[in-house]
Design an enzyme around this catalytic site. Structure first.
Site, short mmCIF file in Angstrom:
data_model
loop_
_atom_site.label_atom_id
_atom_site.label_comp_id
_atom_site.label_asym_id
_atom_site.label_seq_id
_atom_site.Cartn_x
_atom_site.Cartn_y
_atom_site.Cartn_z
N GLY A 70 54.40 41.64 38.62
CA GLY A 70 53.24 40.90 38.13
C GLY A 70 51.99 41.73 38.26
O GLY A 70 52.06 42.94 38.50
N ASN A 71 50.86 41.09 38.12
CA ASN A 71 49.60 41.81 38.29
C ASN A 71 48.54 40.89 38.87
O ASN A 71 48.79 39.71 39.09
CB ASN A 71 49.16 42.45 36.96
CG ASN A 71 48.92 41.41 35.89
OD1 ASN A 71 48.00 40.61 35.99
ND2 ASN A 71 49.78 41.40 34.88
N ARG A 72 47.35 41.43 39.09
CA ARG A 72 46.34 40.71 39.88
C ARG A 72 45.44 39.80 39.05
O ARG A 72 44.49 39.25 39.57
CB ARG A 72 45.47 41.74 40.63
CG ARG A 72 46.24 42.47 41.70
CD ARG A 72 45.42 43.60 42.28
NE ARG A 72 44.17 43.15 42.88
CZ ARG A 72 43.21 43.95 43.32
NH1 ARG A 72 43.37 45.26 43.22
NH2 ARG A 72 42.11 43.46 43.85
N SER A 73 45.73 39.62 37.78
CA SER A 73 44.84 38.79 36.97
C SER A 73 44.89 37.33 37.42
O SER A 73 45.95 36.74 37.56
CB SER A 73 45.26 38.88 35.50
OG SER A 73 44.42 38.05 34.73
N ALA A 76 46.46 39.50 31.09
CA ALA A 76 47.00 40.82 31.42
C ALA A 76 48.52 40.72 31.34
O ALA A 76 49.16 40.26 32.28
CB ALA A 76 46.56 41.24 32.81
#
Ligand code: CTP
Length: 402
Positions: free
Chosen positions: A204-207, A271
């Site tokens: 995943g990512n930090r958005s 994102a």
């Protein structure tokens, strides 16, 4: 501070309007509550008077010397009706003047916000649909009700949005943003996609979705119908947006392409994960007996933004497409050089560029950005709340829509 008239009509959700009075007064606004007679069956006059600190009346024949049926509407900076029942929407659409609330609606020249609440059947009835369309045509901001548990055991569309969400829409109207997206359909993507490796692990990512939510709220304030394609966003959805929840980049792709066909603008603040595991393990991946870490093979995800532009160019669809770029400068170029190249590569009309060196932006309520246009213009948006950036983005989109 502003003068708000809070109309309350007769539905069970009237109790939630009590919290709305609090939110308005705590923000320093003067609030006059105007319940209908039916509303007083649910929450009594004493509650409204105590919370607002002002006398409360429902009809036009009390304190007649003060001409309240004209004065209240004329002096208001904003009229909010929450809950707005099917009956109150009908009376407002027909221009009736039977009680203090309907008189106030006829004399008000300020923005009017209505938050409907009723059973799903009533909300979906052709009569209610027509009344809502009439009110919206006249410039009234009618929020779509939330979907969820209704009075009794049934559930569906018709719940009053949460007081915080109604207050956010009210404050946006008070801030006086132009309604330059009225009648427009827009799609906003928000959050970060997840690519599952097994039932418990994902890439995943930090958005956080904050910028996408700010965009959806700003578009609603400017009069648009908003579809928010939300990838793993844990924040409350903006009142009045149609929310489509997605998990993976493929889900985001399908939802965005489908809704883009009918949209005037698509703003891609999400994102998406650029890579996904080639295979998904149905059972949790166990640690190996030989102590070796597993190797995960990744495949490239499609670029949704590029596909939205391609779909638009290949069809009669019209959306203005806005991309986001999270950039850091490096030996190959500055943040802006990378961004200009990305704008050309993606083929969208606008690119909103965030400098993410040092992880700034993620999960924060404020940011600074540069809006690049395909025509070559550069517009710097100074450090400020993400909602200010959202409004700047919509201002550019509205100009492009003409
Ligand atoms: N985007 C997309 N589909 C992807 C990845 C990104 O639609 N698979 C969109 C994002 O929503 C954003 C824009 O493309 O609006 C820019 O995202 P970014 O990750 O910065 O683009 P990349 O081309 O992946 O950038 P880089 O090559 O610098 O990693």
């Amino acid at each position: 501070m502003s003068e708000i008239v809070l109309g309350v009509s007769g539905g069970v959700a009237a109790y939630k309007a009590a919290l709305l009075v609090r939110l308005f007064t705590e923000s320093g606004h003067g609030v006059t509550v105007v319940p209908t007679e039916a509303a007083l069956e649910f929450v009594g006059r004493a509650t409204w008077e105590a919370l607002s600190g002002r006398p409360v009346q429902t009809g036009v024949f009390e304190h007649v010397h003060e001409v309240p049926h004209v004065r209240l509407g004329q002096n208001a900076d904003l009229v909010v009706v929450a809950p707005a029942t099917a009956n109150t929407l009908a009376r407002a659409a027909a221009g009736m003047a039977e009680d203090l609330l309907t008189n106030t609606l006829l004399t008000a020249r300020c923005p009017v916000l209505m938050a409907p609440a009723m059973h799903t059947e009533m909300w979906e009835h052709a009569a209610t649909r027509a009344n809502v369309a009439t009110l919206r045509d006249r410039g009234v901001s009618v929020l779509d009700p939330a979907v969820g548990r209704l009075t009794g055991s049934d559930s569906g569309a018709g719940r009053l949005p949460e007081p915080e969400q109604i207050a956010a829409a009210a404050f946006a109207l008070l801030a006086g943003h132009p309604r330059d997206l009225a009648g427009r359909q827009v799609v906003v993507t928000a959050g970060g996609t997840r690519e599952y490796l097994d039932p418990v692990r994902y890439l995943g990512n930090r958005s956080s979705g904050l910028q996408g939510i700010a965009l959806a709220e700003a578009a609603i304030a400017r009069g648009a119908s908003v579809t928010l394609v939300a990838a793993n966003v844990s924040l409350p959805a903006p009142a009045g947006a149609q929310v489509v929840e997605v998990v993976s980049t493929e889900d985001l792709r399908q939802a965005t392409l489908a809704h883009a066909e009918r949209a005037d603008a698509v703003v891609m603040a999400a994102a998406p994960a650029d890579f996904r595991p080639v295979s998904f393990a149905d059972a949790k991946i166990k640690k190996r007996a030989d102590g070796q870490a597993p190797t995960i093979e990744l495949a490239l995800n499609p670029d949704i933004l590029v596909e939205v532009v391609r779909q638009r160019d290949a069809s009669s669809a019209v959306p203005v497409v806005v991309g986001f770029a999270a950039e850091t400068g490096d030996a190959q170029g500055t943040v802006l050089e990378h961004a200009r190249a990305k704008l050309a590569r993606k083929g969208c009309e606008l690119l909103v560029v965030n400098d993410v060196s040092d992880g700034k932006v993620f999960g924060r309520h404020d940011s600074e950005a540069v809006i690049l246009s395909a025509g070559g213009e550069t517009h710097e948006v100074p450090f400020g709340h993400k909602s200010a950036l959202a409004h700047e983005i919509w201002r550019h989109v509205a100009t492009l829509l003409g």
